[in-house]
Design a protein around this motif. Structure first.
Motif, PDB file in Angstrom:
ATOM      1  N   THR B  32     -44.367  83.201  51.821  1.00  0.00           N
ATOM      2  CA  THR B  32     -44.958  83.809  53.015  1.00  0.00           C
ATOM      3  C   THR B  32     -46.173  83.031  53.499  1.00  0.00           C
ATOM      4  OG1 THR B  32     -46.246  85.299  51.642  1.00  0.00           O
ATOM      5  CG2 THR B  32     -44.166  86.148  52.484  1.00  0.00           C
ATOM      6  N   LYS B 109     -43.750  89.395  65.782  1.00  0.00           N
ATOM      7  CA  LYS B 109     -45.052  90.049  65.967  1.00  0.00           C
ATOM      8  C   LYS B 109     -46.142  89.119  65.426  1.00  0.00           C
ATOM      9  CE  LYS B 109     -47.550  94.059  64.242  1.00  0.00           C
ATOM     10  NZ  LYS B 109     -47.494  95.220  63.343  1.00  0.00           N
ATOM     11  N   ASP B 111     -49.697  88.938  63.960  1.00  0.00           N
ATOM     12  CA  ASP B 111     -50.694  89.801  63.333  1.00  0.00           C
ATOM     13  C   ASP B 111     -51.868  88.898  62.933  1.00  0.00           C
ATOM     14  OD1 ASP B 111     -51.732  92.078  62.311  1.00  0.00           O
ATOM     15  OD2 ASP B 111     -50.262  92.356  60.719  1.00  0.00           O
ATOM     16  N   SER B 113     -56.084  88.304  62.387  1.00  0.00           N
ATOM     17  CA  SER B 113     -57.451  88.804  62.246  1.00  0.00           C
ATOM     18  C   SER B 113     -58.288  87.665  61.661  1.00  0.00           C
ATOM     19  CB  SER B 113     -57.466  90.013  61.311  1.00  0.00           C
ATOM     20  OG  SER B 113     -58.789  90.338  60.963  1.00  0.00           O
ATOM     21  N   ALA B 114     -59.453  87.423  62.273  1.00  0.00           N
ATOM     22  CA  ALA B 114     -60.310  86.343  61.766  1.00  0.00           C
ATOM     23  C   ALA B 114     -61.739  86.577  62.213  1.00  0.00           C
ATOM     24  CB  ALA B 114     -59.829  84.992  62.297  1.00  0.00           C
ATOM     25  N   ASN B 115     -62.641  86.003  61.455  1.00  0.00           N
ATOM     26  CA  ASN B 115     -64.036  86.026  61.895  1.00  0.00           C
ATOM     27  C   ASN B 115     -64.248  84.831  62.825  1.00  0.00           C
ATOM     28  OD1 ASN B 115     -66.743  86.511  62.152  1.00  0.00           O
ATOM     29  ND2 ASN B 115     -67.293  85.658  60.149  1.00  0.00           N
ATOM     30  N   PHE B 116     -63.453  84.832  63.866  1.00  0.00           N
ATOM     31  CA  PHE B 116     -63.401  83.699  64.789  1.00  0.00           C
ATOM     32  C   PHE B 116     -62.708  84.256  66.036  1.00  0.00           C
ATOM     33  CE2 PHE B 116     -62.704  79.187  65.766  1.00  0.00           C
ATOM     34  CZ  PHE B 116     -63.749  78.605  65.071  1.00  0.00           C
ATOM     35  N   GLY B 137     -62.316  83.798  57.383  1.00  0.00           N
ATOM     36  CA  GLY B 137     -61.743  85.149  57.241  1.00  0.00           C
ATOM     37  C   GLY B 137     -60.383  85.301  57.890  1.00  0.00           C
ATOM     38  N   VAL B 139     -56.579  85.891  58.592  1.00  0.00           N
ATOM     39  CA  VAL B 139     -55.338  86.505  58.127  1.00  0.00           C
ATOM     40  C   VAL B 139     -54.374  86.371  59.305  1.00  0.00           C
ATOM     41  CG1 VAL B 139     -54.242  88.569  57.246  1.00  0.00           C
ATOM     42  CG2 VAL B 139     -56.644  88.175  56.780  1.00  0.00           C
ATOM     43  N   HIS B 141     -50.313  86.262  60.408  1.00  0.00           N
ATOM     44  CA  HIS B 141     -48.907  86.461  60.014  1.00  0.00           C
ATOM     45  C   HIS B 141     -48.006  86.522  61.238  1.00  0.00           C
ATOM     46  CE1 HIS B 141     -49.789  87.298  55.837  1.00  0.00           C
ATOM     47  NE2 HIS B 141     -50.733  88.126  56.209  1.00  0.00           N
ATOM     48  N   ILE B 143     -44.351  88.052  61.969  1.00  0.00           N
ATOM     49  CA  ILE B 143     -43.315  88.891  61.366  1.00  0.00           C
ATOM     50  C   ILE B 143     -42.071  88.778  62.254  1.00  0.00           C
ATOM     51  CG2 ILE B 143     -42.689  91.243  60.705  1.00  0.00           C
ATOM     52  CD1 ILE B 143     -45.865  91.511  60.352  1.00  0.00           C
TER      53      ILE B 143
END
Lengths: 296, 189
Positions: B32, B109, B111, B113-116, B137, B139, B141, B143
């Motif tokens: 993954t 999809k 998905d 998320s980041a501190n950016f 930070g 993440v 993905h 899907i």
């Protein structure tokens, strides 16, 4: 005592579970949101930023750079462990949403107890729990010594109940608020964790804390510190055998199978949830501070 | 010490170690997570990119759904997740990164998320990623949901991901992605 009376007597604990969920799990994740707001972090807050597993591995593999680069995770784990020394594993017993959800499911589903796993010998339960913990830290020590190669890997992220909880929460609340997580994808490991955490560890385990008992490194580590703290006279549960009527009610309500055969409490398992204290009709189980009667 | 206690301890110790071993096996059958970096050019075969941070293993991504475990095949055979926690800039200039999934007709999809700062509409990290830095930070993905009519095709998806300099349109890195049935898979997690 019926379920409703137990619920009433422990109402603050169950309210606390809801607060724990709201503090840590996205789309709410209020504690993480507050921290991100203060630090200006743009990431979507979720329970992953209060990781219950990775920083423990980092400690044992000596990954100081990881501990420094993820200060929010490090601070959270050190906070939980510090509290465990002085107040017992109250995070486990009162706030942890992973344990709370499996315990709640166990209580809601009226499965007869004869179909539930229940080990009554606290020594065996402790051995299983700390066998897992020893294996967990061994993996990290091997990784730290670069001996893991391609044959063994971390069991943190792939086998993570927090991820499953977060993904389920995204599925349930995703329509309400933007949230992190996704319920669409289920890998083999996540299916195994779902079964171990909620089905076997929740529904088919007496007390619904199978995951906490056997697969949570933070829980095991917290209880080690609680054991030390109890010996030093910090906040702890105490048992007065002269007051005990041997009614075994404490045995029936303890979600962590921590009541020994003599009705004293095994601090390597107890999460200071006070269910036993609240149900004890004679006051044989109480919470105490101070050196007096500190557990040997 | 009680024999049962020793057996219980060893049982759980070995079960945990076995889980760590099984995790590695799973990462070969259900990969993954992959590492991404720019500029790395067209990744046609596994390549190690060296820079100021850790060495980055870049590899064409091939997921063979026939290699999924029986559990995955039974419960969730038609959903494939591919993602990363690591996007590094090993180039010499700051870059605003746009990410493009090419040739993809499957429902997918994103998905992220980041501190950016990330623009979900254009799939662009709107702040320059400085040389030697990574997206903090992260993440990330994809899907993929495979429609039933494609489940028996030998090649379900053949495309890839382009990491593009949003200012110039230059493709900095291209990593092929394939979702197939019945081929041995390369890559890792």
């Amino acid at each position: 005592m019926n379920r409703f009376e137990i619920l009433k007597k422990n109402k603050w604990r169950y309210i606390s579970f809801i607060i724990g969920f709201l503090l840590l799990v996205s789309p709410f994740a209020l504690l993480i949101r507050l921290e991100f707001w203060i630090t200006g972090n743009l990431a979507e807050p979720s329970i992953h930023y209060a990781c219950l597993r990775m920083p423990i591995g980092w400690i044992f593999r000596g990954a100081v750079n990881y501990l420094i680069s993820r200060p929010e995770m490090t601070a959270f784990i050190i906070g939980v462990l510090g509290l465990s020394l002085f107040l017992g594993p109250i995070f486990c017993g009162w706030l942890c949403p992973v344990g709370a959800v499996s315990e709640a499911i166990s209580r809601i589903i009226p499965l007869p107890n004869k179909f539930r796993i229940h080990i009554k010998d606290t020594n065996i339960t402790s051995a299983l729990r700390y066998g897992f913990f020893a294996g967990y830290i061994t993996i990290y020590i091997l990784i730290g010594l670069k001996l893991s190669g391609d044959w063994i890997g971390s069991i943190c992220c792939r086998f993570c109940a927090s991820t499953i909880l977060q993904n389920l929460a995204a599925g349930i609340f995703g329509w309400l608020l933007p949230t992190y997580g996704s319920i669409e994808y289920w890998g083999t490991a996540s299916i195994i964790v779902l079964i171990s955490w909620l089905i076997i560890g929740g529904i088919f385990t007496y007390g619904g804390r199978g995951w906490c008992l056997f697969f949570c490194p933070l829980g095991a580590f917290s209880n080690l510190l609680y054991k030390v703290g109890a010996k030093l006279g910090f906040y702890r549960i105490t048992y007065n055998k002269d007051k005990c009527s041997h009614c075994k009610k404490c045995n029936l309500v303890c979600p962590m199978w921590a009541i020994k055969s003599d009705h004293s409490v095994e601090t390597a398992l107890c999460i200071n949830c006070k269910e036993c204290v609240n149900i004890c009709p004679t006051g044989a189980l109480t919470m105490k501070w101070g050196k007096e009667n500190a557990t040997k | 010490m009680n024999k049962k206690v020793v057996i219980a301890f060893l049982f759980m110790f070995l079960l945990t170690i076995s889980t760590g071993v099984y995790g590695v096996i799973l990462s070969n059958t259900e990969p993954t997570l992959f590492w991404f970096a720019v500029p790395a050019g067209n990744i046609t075969e596994p390549k190690v990119l060296r820079g100021p941070g850790p060495p980055i293993n870049l590899t064409p991504i091939k997921v063979d759904i026939d290699r999924f475990t029986p559990l995955k095949k039974f419960f969730n055979p038609n959903v494939v997740e591919i993602g990363t926690h690591w996007i590094y800039n090993y180039g010499k200039k700051p870059v605003i990164l746009r990410i493009e999934l090419i040739n993809c007709t499957l429902p997918v999809k994103w998905d992220v998320s980041a501190n950016f700062p990330f623009d979900e509409k254009t799939h662009t990290f709107t702040k320059p990623l400085m040389p030697g830095q990574r997206i903090d930070g992260l993440v990330f993905h994809w899907i993929f949901e495979i429609p039933p009519e494609l489940m028996n095709k030998p090649i379900i998806y053949q495309g890839g991901v382009k990491l593009i300099d949003a200012n110039t349109g230059e493709v900095l890195t291209f990593i092929p992605i394939e979702i197939v049935r019945g081929e041995l898979m390369r890559g890792g997690s």
